[in-house]
Design a protein around this motif. Structure first.
Motif, PDB file in Angstrom:
ATOM      1  N   PRO A  45       0.776  -1.331   0.008  1.00 46.78           N
ATOM      2  CA  PRO A  45      -0.019  -0.090   0.087  1.00 46.78           C
ATOM      3  C   PRO A  45       0.663   1.351   0.080  1.00 46.78           C
ATOM      4  N   ALA A  46       1.662   1.431   0.952  1.00 44.20           N
ATOM      5  CA  ALA A  46       2.466   2.570   1.032  1.00 44.20           C
ATOM      6  C   ALA A  46       3.285   2.980  -0.378  1.00 44.20           C
ATOM      7  N   THR A  47       3.944   1.923  -0.891  1.00 38.67           N
ATOM      8  CA  THR A  47       4.734   2.286  -2.249  1.00 38.67           C
ATOM      9  C   THR A  47       3.648   2.655  -3.440  1.00 38.67           C
ATOM     10  N   LEU A  48       2.417   1.848  -3.220  1.00 40.96           N
ATOM     11  CA  LEU A  48       1.519   2.230  -4.326  1.00 40.96           C
ATOM     12  C   LEU A  48       0.877   3.642  -4.365  1.00 40.96           C
ATOM     13  N   SER A  49       0.932   4.101  -3.070  1.00 38.67           N
ATOM     14  CA  SER A  49       0.424   5.397  -2.783  1.00 38.67           C
ATOM     15  C   SER A  49       1.241   6.349  -3.153  1.00 38.67           C
ATOM     16  N   PHE A  50       2.585   6.299  -2.977  1.00 36.07           N
ATOM     17  CA  PHE A  50       3.662   6.838  -3.472  1.00 36.07           C
ATOM     18  C   PHE A  50       3.672   7.143  -4.925  1.00 36.07           C
ATOM     19  N   HIS A  51       3.365   6.136  -5.684  1.00 41.25           N
ATOM     20  CA  HIS A  51       3.470   6.213  -7.139  1.00 41.25           C
ATOM     21  C   HIS A  51       2.036   6.893  -7.673  1.00 41.25           C
ATOM     22  N   LEU A  52       0.924   6.389  -6.924  1.00 43.81           N
ATOM     23  CA  LEU A  52      -0.092   7.090  -7.350  1.00 43.81           C
ATOM     24  C   LEU A  52      -0.020   8.608  -7.113  1.00 43.81           C
ATOM     25  N   ALA A  53       0.472   9.092  -6.121  1.00 44.37           N
ATOM     26  CA  ALA A  53       0.347  10.434  -5.977  1.00 44.37           C
ATOM     27  C   ALA A  53       1.497  11.083  -6.944  1.00 44.37           C
ATOM     28  N   HIS A  54       2.342  10.603  -7.216  1.00 47.39           N
ATOM     29  CA  HIS A  54       3.360  10.933  -8.386  1.00 47.39           C
ATOM     30  C   HIS A  54       2.398  11.050  -9.563  1.00 47.39           C
ATOM     31  N   LEU A  55       1.942  10.248 -10.184  1.00 48.31           N
ATOM     32  CA  LEU A  55       1.306  10.207 -11.221  1.00 48.31           C
ATOM     33  C   LEU A  55       0.017  11.323 -11.325  1.00 48.31           C
ATOM     34  N   SER A  56      -0.813  11.354 -10.224  1.00 45.09           N
ATOM     35  CA  SER A  56      -1.691  12.548  -9.905  1.00 45.09           C
ATOM     36  C   SER A  56      -1.148  13.459 -10.065  1.00 45.09           C
ATOM     37  N   ARG A  57      -0.027  14.018  -9.309  1.00 45.72           N
ATOM     38  CA  ARG A  57       0.599  14.903  -9.462  1.00 45.72           C
ATOM     39  C   ARG A  57       0.915  15.733 -10.508  1.00 45.72           C
ATOM     40  N   VAL A  58       1.254  15.106 -11.623  1.00 42.69           N
ATOM     41  CA  VAL A  58       1.894  15.500 -13.034  1.00 42.69           C
ATOM     42  C   VAL A  58       0.421  15.346 -13.957  1.00 42.69           C
ATOM     43  N   GLY A  59      -0.683  14.925 -13.336  1.00 39.95           N
ATOM     44  CA  GLY A  59      -1.738  14.851 -14.147  1.00 39.95           C
ATOM     45  C   GLY A  59      -2.219  13.587 -15.163  1.00 39.95           C
ATOM     46  N   LEU A  60      -1.455  12.603 -14.882  1.00 39.81           N
ATOM     47  CA  LEU A  60      -1.465  11.547 -15.887  1.00 39.81           C
ATOM     48  C   LEU A  60      -2.836  10.544 -15.522  1.00 39.81           C
ATOM     49  N   ILE A  61      -3.003  10.672 -13.981  1.00 37.18           N
ATOM     50  CA  ILE A  61      -4.167  10.154 -13.692  1.00 37.18           C
ATOM     51  C   ILE A  61      -4.935  10.581 -12.520  1.00 37.18           C
ATOM     52  N   GLN A  62      -5.985  10.389 -12.398  1.00 34.61           N
ATOM     53  CA  GLN A  62      -6.733  11.010 -11.015  1.00 34.61           C
ATOM     54  C   GLN A  62      -7.745  10.012 -10.382  1.00 34.61           C
ATOM     55  N   GLY A  63      -7.885  10.153  -9.253  1.00 33.62           N
ATOM     56  CA  GLY A  63      -8.539   9.485  -8.496  1.00 33.62           C
ATOM     57  C   GLY A  63     -10.054   9.876  -7.966  1.00 33.62           C
ATOM     58  N   ARG A  64     -10.943   9.062  -7.793  1.00 35.05           N
ATOM     59  CA  ARG A  64     -12.540   9.638  -7.764  1.00 35.05           C
ATOM     60  C   ARG A  64     -13.009   8.793  -6.526  1.00 35.05           C
ATOM     61  N   GLN A  65     -13.173   9.331  -5.430  1.00 33.63           N
ATOM     62  CA  GLN A  65     -13.720   8.686  -4.252  1.00 33.63           C
ATOM     63  C   GLN A  65     -14.993   8.007  -4.570  1.00 33.63           C
ATOM     64  N   GLU A  66     -15.187   6.635  -4.413  1.00 34.61           N
ATOM     65  CA  GLU A  66     -16.571   6.070  -4.515  1.00 34.61           C
ATOM     66  C   GLU A  66     -16.835   5.233  -3.039  1.00 34.61           C
ATOM     67  N   SER A  67     -17.638   5.469  -2.320  1.00 35.19           N
ATOM     68  CA  SER A  67     -17.812   4.755  -0.948  1.00 35.19           C
ATOM     69  C   SER A  67     -16.533   4.598  -0.466  1.00 35.19           C
ATOM     70  N   ARG A  68     -15.907   3.618   0.065  1.00 33.30           N
ATOM     71  CA  ARG A  68     -14.614   3.710   0.700  1.00 33.30           C
ATOM     72  C   ARG A  68     -13.498   3.171  -0.178  1.00 33.30           C
ATOM     73  N   PHE A  69     -13.881   3.222  -1.251  1.00 36.69           N
ATOM     74  CA  PHE A  69     -12.892   3.037  -2.298  1.00 36.69           C
ATOM     75  C   PHE A  69     -12.194   4.181  -3.093  1.00 36.69           C
ATOM     76  N   ILE A  70     -11.220   4.343  -3.579  1.00 37.78           N
ATOM     77  CA  ILE A  70     -10.817   5.366  -4.375  1.00 37.78           C
ATOM     78  C   ILE A  70     -10.330   4.745  -5.777  1.00 37.78           C
ATOM     79  N   TYR A  71     -11.257   5.181  -6.835  1.00 38.64           N
ATOM     80  CA  TYR A  71     -10.919   4.538  -8.298  1.00 38.64           C
ATOM     81  C   TYR A  71      -9.955   5.570  -8.710  1.00 38.64           C
ATOM     82  N   TYR A  72      -8.918   4.931  -9.459  1.00 34.33           N
ATOM     83  CA  TYR A  72      -8.063   5.847 -10.327  1.00 34.33           C
ATOM     84  C   TYR A  72      -8.289   5.523 -11.794  1.00 34.33           C
TER      85      TYR A  72
END
Lengths: 124, 124
Positions: free
Chosen positions: A46-73
DNA sequence: ACAATAATTTGATAATATTCGAACTATGGA
DNA sequence: TCCATAGTTCGAATATTATCAAATTATTGT
């Protein structure tokens, strides 16, 4: 958009895990996949994944959308499109870089054929 | 080719100096430019420049050709072509990523028009 | 052989990135 | 409220990159 400079996008994709994540999200389509599903598929804690997801989000290549207790990227196709355009224009501008690209045609053709269905598919 | 995995090529271009170097070499055409000329244009000291040139060479994006006491570096269009193809196929495969890409068509059209001449042109 | 130019390599330092356990936050259900 | 699940953030260790002065190699001209 034109948000960031190209080298930041390239650097973001220049890591095996992040590239895999992005590919997975492209596969998944606009609906996206939730984080832990990504982690399972790619074997990232989880921690490593979050790190990379944050990186990709920061540069705008992906985005997350909260849905119930999940976050869909999901992948941001527009940003990727800009990157590809940038590379195309800066690798080939007036110089004819693509000599044997029979593939590009295929892809373009396929794209227009598929454009209607917004790639809505459940995961495997 | 298919030499390295995409993330290595992306990482190589994911640094401002190296991306600038590559762009400069694309501009310069097949003839290339010698190292110190690159260094002058981009404001890089020899050692740093060599470091980046070596990196780009290692992944196959550029190549050097000794000519008298200079080394002329030039872009490897084929390798870049493969990278663009990879991104195109992995960002868009059956998923229609390019929504407003009027540009891609332009490029493809231009390519087929230019395909005969294998990019043999003097620099500037 | 010597001097000058072109470029790389070495080596040391500084700066960034990556990894992941553990703690924390948030949401939903019993 | 309590517990479990889904994710992120923190913190600290490790690893990788980047920078550049100085030394080195290579080539050319004198």
């Amino acid at each position: 958009m034109e948000s960031l400079n190209a080298s930041e996008l390239l650097a973001a994709l220049g890591h095996e895990s992040r590239l895999s994540i992005f590919r997975l999200l492209v596969e998944a389509g606009p609906t996206g996949i939730n984080a832990s599903a990504i982690g399972e598929q790619l074997g990232l804690v989880p921690a490593t994944l979050s790190f990379h997801l944050a990186h990709l989000s920061r540069v705008g290549l992906i985005q997350g959308r909260q849905e119930s207790r999940f976050i869909y990227y999901s992948a941001d196709y527009g940003e990727m499109d800009e990157l590809i355009s940038f590379l195309t224009n800066n690798c080939c501008q007036g110089k004819a870089c693509l000599p044997k690209t029979s593939m590009a045609n295929t892809v373009i053709k396929r794209r227009s054929r598929v454009a209607k269905s917004p790639a809505t598919k459940g995961n495997s």
